[in-house]
Design an enzyme around this catalytic site. Structure first.
Site, PDB file in Angstrom:
ATOM      1  N   LYS A  13      25.585  67.524 115.576  1.00  0.00           N
ATOM      2  CA  LYS A  13      25.886  66.679 116.741  1.00  0.00           C
ATOM      3  C   LYS A  13      26.331  67.492 117.955  1.00  0.00           C
ATOM      4  CE  LYS A  13      29.162  63.973 115.285  1.00  0.00           C
ATOM      5  NZ  LYS A  13      29.327  64.477 113.908  1.00  0.00           N
ATOM      6  N   ARG A  88      34.426  56.703 115.713  1.00  0.00           N
ATOM      7  CA  ARG A  88      34.329  57.093 114.315  1.00  0.00           C
ATOM      8  C   ARG A  88      34.787  55.967 113.394  1.00  0.00           C
ATOM      9  NH1 ARG A  88      34.690  62.856 114.990  1.00  0.00           N
ATOM     10  NH2 ARG A  88      34.623  64.110 113.129  1.00  0.00           N
ATOM     11  N   ARG A 127      29.853  77.726 109.083  1.00  0.00           N
ATOM     12  CA  ARG A 127      29.965  77.513 110.528  1.00  0.00           C
ATOM     13  C   ARG A 127      31.003  78.420 111.202  1.00  0.00           C
ATOM     14  NH1 ARG A 127      30.515  71.504 112.970  1.00  0.00           N
ATOM     15  NH2 ARG A 127      32.617  71.495 112.097  1.00  0.00           N
ATOM     16  N   ARG A 160      36.762  77.165 111.671  1.00  0.00           N
ATOM     17  CA  ARG A 160      37.772  76.112 111.769  1.00  0.00           C
ATOM     18  C   ARG A 160      38.510  75.966 110.450  1.00  0.00           C
ATOM     19  NH1 ARG A 160      34.686  71.050 114.374  1.00  0.00           N
ATOM     20  NH2 ARG A 160      36.058  70.000 112.907  1.00  0.00           N
ATOM     21  N   ARG A 171      36.545  65.308 104.619  1.00  0.00           N
ATOM     22  CA  ARG A 171      35.944  64.835 105.873  1.00  0.00           C
ATOM     23  C   ARG A 171      34.669  64.043 105.604  1.00  0.00           C
ATOM     24  NH1 ARG A 171      34.986  70.074 108.842  1.00  0.00           N
ATOM     25  NH2 ARG A 171      34.148  68.835 110.546  1.00  0.00           N
TER      26      ARG A 171
HETATM   27  P1  AMP Z   1      35.076  67.034 114.856  1.00  0.00           P
HETATM   28  O1  AMP Z   1      35.195  68.243 115.702  1.00  0.00           O
HETATM   29  O2  AMP Z   1      34.321  65.921 115.522  1.00  0.00           O
HETATM   30  O3  AMP Z   1      34.567  67.324 113.466  1.00  0.00           O
HETATM   31  O4  AMP Z   1      36.564  66.476 114.671  1.00  0.00           O
HETATM   32  C1  AMP Z   1      37.572  67.235 114.028  1.00  0.00           C
HETATM   33  C2  AMP Z   1      38.710  66.329 113.581  1.00  0.00           C
HETATM   34  O5  AMP Z   1      39.310  65.700 114.716  1.00  0.00           O
HETATM   35  C3  AMP Z   1      38.296  65.192 112.682  1.00  0.00           C
HETATM   36  O6  AMP Z   1      38.195  65.579 111.317  1.00  0.00           O
HETATM   37  C4  AMP Z   1      39.431  64.196 112.924  1.00  0.00           C
HETATM   38  O7  AMP Z   1      40.605  64.584 112.231  1.00  0.00           O
HETATM   39  C5  AMP Z   1      39.688  64.367 114.412  1.00  0.00           C
HETATM   40  N1  AMP Z   1      38.837  63.440 115.195  1.00  0.00           N
HETATM   41  C6  AMP Z   1      37.802  63.779 116.036  1.00  0.00           C
HETATM   42  N2  AMP Z   1      37.263  62.687 116.584  1.00  0.00           N
HETATM   43  C7  AMP Z   1      37.954  61.616 116.092  1.00  0.00           C
HETATM   44  C8  AMP Z   1      37.857  60.208 116.256  1.00  0.00           C
HETATM   45  N3  AMP Z   1      36.925  59.639 117.038  1.00  0.00           N
HETATM   46  N4  AMP Z   1      38.753  59.436 115.580  1.00  0.00           N
HETATM   47  C9  AMP Z   1      39.702  59.955 114.799  1.00  0.00           C
HETATM   48  N5  AMP Z   1      39.827  61.273 114.569  1.00  0.00           N
HETATM   49  C10 AMP Z   1      38.966  62.111 115.216  1.00  0.00           C
END
Ligand code: AMP
Ligand code: ZN
Length: 218
Positions: A13, A88, A127, A160, A171
């Site tokens: 994404k 989400r 990653r 990360r 996740r």
């Molecule tokens: P990502 O970089 O999109 O994988 O997001 C990393 C982490 O940030 C996720 O595993 C969540 O803990 C938090 N996070 C990101 N976007 C959201 C969202 N829309 N709602 C809730 N938590 C989020």
């Protein structure tokens, strides 16, 4: 142009959202990047978010919605945006719909990048991300030219914390339970288009750009 890019963690994404946004001259808004920025700056929101992120859980809807709605109200997002990682949950999608309706706006569509679970696990484990510009690289599928540094700006690449195996599993479970229902949600609104995420990155981009332009025109 207002797009929500859907897909599991590791589906690509971030990479794709960034290309779609720049090709269309709109903002790329990634909720995970916004949280990581807060984390890096040591804000209260960042500290709160970290307690959830470390476990692979979602940050509560209220703070997440507030942060993202504020971000899409900024000047560079007025002409449109590609949302990446938000919404989400169905509650977040509802909140976004309410806000859009209030502004007399609507989403053009929600492309879904589809990738099988095994492939997601493999990608997340390999990653690496640039500390400076957040560009993702992958040990097997998209190496940087020079190991450990970003092709664009020479920034340091790091893994990360939440890309570790245990957290990745959690996740992906969170995705299945809370985020996958958004596929039905947006399908019900007639906004969903599916794109095969298990092809060359460039081919996925081509398919997505095509899907997006057909959505924007319809
Ligand atoms: P990502 O970089 O999109 O994988 O997001 C990393 C982490 O940030 C996720 O595993 C969540 O803990 C938090 N996070 C990101 N976007 C959201 C969202 N829309 N709602 C809730 N938590 C989020
Ligand atoms: Zn970089």
């Amino acid at each position: 142009m207002r797009i929500v890019l859907l897909g599991a963690p590791g589906a690509g994404k971030g990479t794709q959202a960034s290309v779609i946004a720049s090709r269309n001259g709109v903002a790329h808004v990634a909720s995970g990047d916004l949280f990581r920025k807060h984390l890096g700056e040591g804000t209260e929101l960042g500290k709160l978010a970290k307690t959830f992120m470390d476990k692979g859980d979602l940050v509560p809807d209220d703070v997440t919605v507030k942060m993202v709605l504020e971000r899409i109200g900024e000047p560079d997002a007025l002409g449109g945006y590609v949302l990446d990682g938000f919404p989400r949950t169905v509650a977040q999608a509802n909140a976004l719909d309410v806000a859009l309706r209030g502004a007399n706006q609507a989403l053009d569509g929600t492309p879904l990048v589809e990738v099988g679970t095994e492939e997601l696990v493999r990608r997340l484990a390999g990653r690496w991300i640039c500390r400076t510009c957040q560009t993702p690289y992958n040990e097997t599928t998209a190496r940087s030219k020079q190991a450990g540094s970003c092709d664009k700006d020479g920034g340091e690449l790091y893994q990360r914390d939440d890309d570790k195996a245990e957290v990745v599993r959690s996740r992906l479970e969170t995705y299945e339970k809370l985020t996958a229902p958004l596929v039905d949600y947006y399908e019900g609104q007639g906004k969903l288009v599916r794109v095969n995420g298990q092809q060359d990155v460039e081919k996925v981009t081509v398919d997505l750009l095509e899907a997006v332009s057909s959505l924007v025109m319809s």
